[in-house]
Motif scaffolding. Structure first.
Motif, PDB file in Angstrom:
ATOM      1  N   LYS A  79      53.039   0.151  38.363  1.00 42.17           N
ATOM      2  CA  LYS A  79      51.580   0.205  38.340  1.00 42.17           C
ATOM      3  C   LYS A  79      51.181   1.664  38.573  1.00 42.17           C
ATOM      4  N   PRO A  80      50.031   2.101  37.999  1.00 40.39           N
ATOM      5  CA  PRO A  80      49.628   3.497  38.200  1.00 40.39           C
ATOM      6  C   PRO A  80      49.580   3.816  39.699  1.00 40.39           C
ATOM      7  N   ALA A  81      50.016   5.013  40.030  1.00 44.67           N
ATOM      8  CA  ALA A  81      50.055   5.518  41.413  1.00 44.67           C
ATOM      9  C   ALA A  81      51.141   4.875  42.281  1.00 44.67           C
ATOM     10  N   ASP A  82      52.008   4.058  41.695  1.00 48.54           N
ATOM     11  CA  ASP A  82      53.170   3.570  42.438  1.00 48.54           C
ATOM     12  C   ASP A  82      54.009   4.753  42.913  1.00 48.54           C
ATOM     13  N   LYS A  83      54.536   4.632  44.118  1.00 50.20           N
ATOM     14  CA  LYS A  83      55.428   5.663  44.656  1.00 50.20           C
ATOM     15  C   LYS A  83      56.859   5.248  44.326  1.00 50.20           C
ATOM     16  N   ILE A  84      57.514   6.023  43.474  1.00 50.05           N
ATOM     17  CA  ILE A  84      58.840   5.624  42.980  1.00 50.05           C
ATOM     18  C   ILE A  84      59.887   6.686  43.321  1.00 50.05           C
ATOM     19  N   LEU A  85      61.040   6.222  43.789  1.00 45.53           N
ATOM     20  CA  LEU A  85      62.176   7.110  44.037  1.00 45.53           C
ATOM     21  C   LEU A  85      63.217   6.888  42.948  1.00 45.53           C
ATOM     22  N   GLU A  86      63.614   7.980  42.307  1.00 49.79           N
ATOM     23  CA  GLU A  86      64.689   7.920  41.310  1.00 49.79           C
ATOM     24  C   GLU A  86      65.927   8.608  41.883  1.00 49.79           C
ATOM     25  N   ILE A  87      67.091   7.982  41.723  1.00 47.72           N
ATOM     26  CA  ILE A  87      68.353   8.614  42.121  1.00 47.72           C
ATOM     27  C   ILE A  87      69.087   9.010  40.840  1.00 47.72           C
ATOM     28  N   GLY A  88      69.315  10.302  40.661  1.00 45.32           N
ATOM     29  CA  GLY A  88      69.994  10.818  39.467  1.00 45.32           C
ATOM     30  C   GLY A  88      68.992  11.351  38.451  1.00 45.32           C
ATOM     31  N   THR A  89      68.401  12.513  38.756  1.00 45.49           N
ATOM     32  CA  THR A  89      67.376  13.106  37.879  1.00 45.49           C
ATOM     33  C   THR A  89      67.949  13.441  36.507  1.00 45.49           C
ATOM     34  N   GLY A  90      69.157  13.989  36.499  1.00 44.46           N
ATOM     35  CA  GLY A  90      69.811  14.367  35.244  1.00 44.46           C
ATOM     36  C   GLY A  90      68.916  15.237  34.384  1.00 44.46           C
ATOM     37  N   SER A  91      68.725  14.842  33.135  1.00 49.03           N
ATOM     38  CA  SER A  91      67.900  15.616  32.198  1.00 49.03           C
ATOM     39  C   SER A  91      66.415  15.551  32.539  1.00 49.03           C
ATOM     40  N   GLY A  92      66.017  14.563  33.333  1.00 48.65           N
ATOM     41  CA  GLY A  92      64.596  14.394  33.643  1.00 48.65           C
ATOM     42  C   GLY A  92      63.874  13.462  32.679  1.00 48.65           C
ATOM     43  N   TYR A  93      64.588  12.893  31.712  1.00 50.58           N
ATOM     44  CA  TYR A  93      63.906  12.038  30.728  1.00 50.58           C
ATOM     45  C   TYR A  93      63.316  10.774  31.375  1.00 50.58           C
ATOM     46  N   GLN A  94      64.135  10.091  32.182  1.00 53.67           N
ATOM     47  CA  GLN A  94      63.634   8.897  32.883  1.00 53.67           C
ATOM     48  C   GLN A  94      62.471   9.265  33.820  1.00 53.67           C
ATOM     49  N   THR A  95      62.585  10.412  34.456  1.00 53.95           N
ATOM     50  CA  THR A  95      61.513  10.912  35.333  1.00 53.95           C
ATOM     51  C   THR A  95      60.221  11.051  34.534  1.00 53.95           C
ATOM     52  N   ALA A  96      60.330  11.643  33.343  1.00 53.43           N
ATOM     53  CA  ALA A  96      59.152  11.854  32.486  1.00 53.43           C
ATOM     54  C   ALA A  96      58.520  10.524  32.083  1.00 53.43           C
ATOM     55  N   VAL A  97      59.353   9.543  31.768  1.00 52.28           N
ATOM     56  CA  VAL A  97      58.826   8.216  31.391  1.00 52.28           C
ATOM     57  C   VAL A  97      57.989   7.657  32.539  1.00 52.28           C
ATOM     58  N   LEU A  98      58.511   7.738  33.762  1.00 50.78           N
ATOM     59  CA  LEU A  98      57.793   7.185  34.917  1.00 50.78           C
ATOM     60  C   LEU A  98      56.521   7.986  35.212  1.00 50.78           C
ATOM     61  N   CYS A  99      56.584   9.315  35.069  1.00 50.67           N
ATOM     62  CA  CYS A  99      55.384  10.153  35.265  1.00 50.67           C
ATOM     63  C   CYS A  99      54.301   9.754  34.271  1.00 50.67           C
ATOM     64  N   LEU A 100      54.696   9.580  33.032  1.00 51.76           N
ATOM     65  CA  LEU A 100      53.711   9.243  31.990  1.00 51.76           C
ATOM     66  C   LEU A 100      53.105   7.859  32.218  1.00 51.76           C
ATOM     67  N   MET A 101      53.861   6.991  32.884  1.00 53.05           N
ATOM     68  CA  MET A 101      53.325   5.664  33.194  1.00 53.05           C
ATOM     69  C   MET A 101      52.407   5.704  34.417  1.00 53.05           C
ATOM     70  N   GLY A 102      52.194   6.897  34.966  1.00 47.45           N
ATOM     71  CA  GLY A 102      51.235   7.052  36.064  1.00 47.45           C
ATOM     72  C   GLY A 102      51.831   6.931  37.451  1.00 47.45           C
ATOM     73  N   ALA A 103      53.170   6.873  37.528  1.00 43.98           N
ATOM     74  CA  ALA A 103      53.811   6.762  38.846  1.00 43.98           C
ATOM     75  C   ALA A 103      53.873   8.128  39.537  1.00 43.98           C
ATOM     76  N   HIS A 104      53.968   8.091  40.854  1.00 44.19           N
ATOM     77  CA  HIS A 104      54.232   9.298  41.636  1.00 44.19           C
ATOM     78  C   HIS A 104      55.731   9.323  41.916  1.00 44.19           C
ATOM     79  N   VAL A 105      56.419  10.225  41.239  1.00 46.58           N
ATOM     80  CA  VAL A 105      57.881  10.156  41.211  1.00 46.58           C
ATOM     81  C   VAL A 105      58.540  11.190  42.118  1.00 46.58           C
ATOM     82  N   TYR A 106      59.486  10.701  42.909  1.00 44.85           N
ATOM     83  CA  TYR A 106      60.378  11.538  43.715  1.00 44.85           C
ATOM     84  C   TYR A 106      61.758  11.326  43.128  1.00 44.85           C
ATOM     85  N   SER A 107      62.469  12.405  42.813  1.00 44.37           N
ATOM     86  CA  SER A 107      63.748  12.207  42.136  1.00 44.37           C
ATOM     87  C   SER A 107      64.819  13.114  42.741  1.00 44.37           C
ATOM     88  N   ILE A 108      65.987  12.528  42.994  1.00 42.44           N
ATOM     89  CA  ILE A 108      67.081  13.264  43.653  1.00 42.44           C
ATOM     90  C   ILE A 108      68.243  13.489  42.693  1.00 42.44           C
TER      91      ILE A 108
END
Ligand code: SAH
Length: 213
Positions: A79-108
């Protein structure tokens, strides 16, 4: 850093493939239809960017297969503004998908080279995570917990306890569990000590590495 009509056309085809494979969440499909995946991989492999395949990036790691990114993103029920933690940023592609969906992303990310590269690259193309962290994902991110959801993008030999304890009640952990192959596993936190567990099919990831930071 070009995004041409040809790239846009290839993305449309990719979205059609993912739809045919069963992805239905429109926010996920729109994000994949919008993000220039070709910019996340080496420019000499442009023709591979919009195939539904994982692909090597730096430091012997991979950018996940688009279907896997879509499948995991869908399971998070973002949901927009969800606080999400990602483990394994890698290229950042998955991070970008979550950002575009309106999430607040923390990625390690534990690979320094990848961390540095993606930390520079993502904001350059307009995707701003709340925080990209160089560190060990097995520990989660206690100072920012609890999270609406947590996504692990590497194969975990077991479920790290801190990740379960850093979920909100009602929160979701999506984690591929296993050594050689992994079973995509969804945990939903029902109470302080109660978790519902769902197993959702086989996948293959690079390993989540422990004590190697
Ligand atoms: N989400 C990424 C997938 C990258 S592959 C993408 O879309 O490109 C998995 C990543 O997990 C690799 O970059 C690897 O270095 C990282 N990783 C492995 N073990 C880790 C750990 N313990 N903590 C954080 N990152 C880890």
């Amino acid at each position: 850093m070009k995004d041409t009509f040809k790239h846009k056309g290839l993305r449309k085809q990719l979205v059609a493939i993912l739809t045919a494979k069963g992805i239905t969440n429109t926010a996920v499909l729109e994000a994949i239809g919008a993000i220039p995946r070709h910019l996340f991989i080496d420019s000499s492999f442009l023709e591979h960017a919009y195939q539904d395949k994982a692909f090597p990036i730096a430091a012997s790691q991979t950018i996940s297969q688009p279907y896997t990114v879509a499948f995991q993103s869908e399971l998070l029920e973002v949901k927009p503004a969800d606080k999400i933690l990602e483990i394994g940023t890698g290229s950042g592609y998955q991070t970008a998908v979550l950002c575009l969906m309106g999430a607040h992303v923390y990625s390690i990310e534990r690979q320094l080279e990848l961390f540095k590269k993606t930390n520079q690259f993502l904001p350059k193309i307009g995707y701003v995570a709340k925080r990209l962290i160089f560190g060990d994902g097995y520990k989660g991110l206690k100072e920012e917990a609890p999270f609406d959801s947590i996504i692990v993008t590497a194969g975990a030999p077991f479920v790290p306890k801190p990740l379960l304890s850093q979920l909100k009640i009602g929160g979701r952990l999506v984690i591929p569990v296993g050594d050689e192959d992994q079973i995509m596993t969804l945990y939903i936190r029902k109470g302080p000590k109660e978790f519902e567990k769902h197993e959702l099919g086989n996948f293959k990831f690079v390993p989540l590495l422990e004590n190697k930071n």
